[in-house]
Scaffold this motif. Structure first.
Motif, short mmCIF file in Angstrom:
data_model
loop_
_atom_site.label_atom_id
_atom_site.label_comp_id
_atom_site.label_asym_id
_atom_site.label_seq_id
_atom_site.Cartn_x
_atom_site.Cartn_y
_atom_site.Cartn_z
N PHE A 65 40.76 41.64 45.83
CA PHE A 65 41.47 42.55 44.92
C PHE A 65 41.16 42.14 43.48
O PHE A 65 41.09 40.95 43.18
N CYS A 79 48.23 36.82 41.24
CA CYS A 79 47.51 37.44 40.13
C CYS A 79 47.01 36.36 39.18
O CYS A 79 47.65 35.32 39.02
N LYS A 120 51.86 41.43 39.05
CA LYS A 120 51.83 42.24 40.26
C LYS A 120 52.57 43.55 40.03
O LYS A 120 53.63 43.57 39.44
N ARG A 121 51.99 44.62 40.53
CA ARG A 121 52.64 45.93 40.51
C ARG A 121 52.88 46.34 41.96
O ARG A 121 52.22 45.85 42.87
N ASP A 157 47.80 45.83 50.02
CA ASP A 157 47.27 46.57 48.86
C ASP A 157 47.99 46.03 47.63
O ASP A 157 49.07 46.49 47.28
N ARG A 187 48.13 45.09 43.54
CA ARG A 187 47.59 45.48 42.25
C ARG A 187 48.03 44.48 41.20
O ARG A 187 49.22 44.20 41.05
N CYS A 188 47.07 43.94 40.48
CA CYS A 188 47.36 43.02 39.37
C CYS A 188 46.88 43.71 38.09
O CYS A 188 45.72 44.07 37.97
N THR A 189 47.79 43.89 37.13
CA THR A 189 47.45 44.59 35.90
C THR A 189 47.96 43.83 34.69
O THR A 189 48.85 42.98 34.80
N ASN A 239 45.71 47.66 30.86
CA ASN A 239 45.21 48.41 32.02
C ASN A 239 46.10 49.59 32.38
O ASN A 239 45.72 50.40 33.20
#
Length: 69
Positions: free
Chosen positions: A10, A31, A37-38, A60, A62-64, A68
């Motif tokens: 990821f 992350c 993390k989202r 799944d 998501r790291c933002t 971003n």
């Protein structure tokens, strides 16, 4: 018992455990510094034997960072 292959990767995330990836092993994704993390935020997947096949459970992550969004 058996082993899983390398897990999916990821963006901006890394694993806190190294291989080998054996059945029953739980991987914890984190992350990178500066990323958050989202949802979904569990960050874990497990190596399992299902119907004779050795697979990773679905993950799944998501790291933002703010730029971003």
């Amino acid at each position: 018992t058996g082993f899983c292959g390398p897990p999916k990767t990821f963006p901006h995330a890394f694993l806190s455990l190294d291989k080998p990836y054996y059945v029953g092993q739980v991987l914890h994704f984190k992350c990178q510094s500066g990323y958050d993390k989202r949802s979904p935020t569990s960050g874990t997947c497990t190596c399992k034997k299902v119907n004779g096949k050795i697979i990773w459970t679905h993950l799944d992550i998501r790291c933002t960072n703010d730029s971003n969004e």
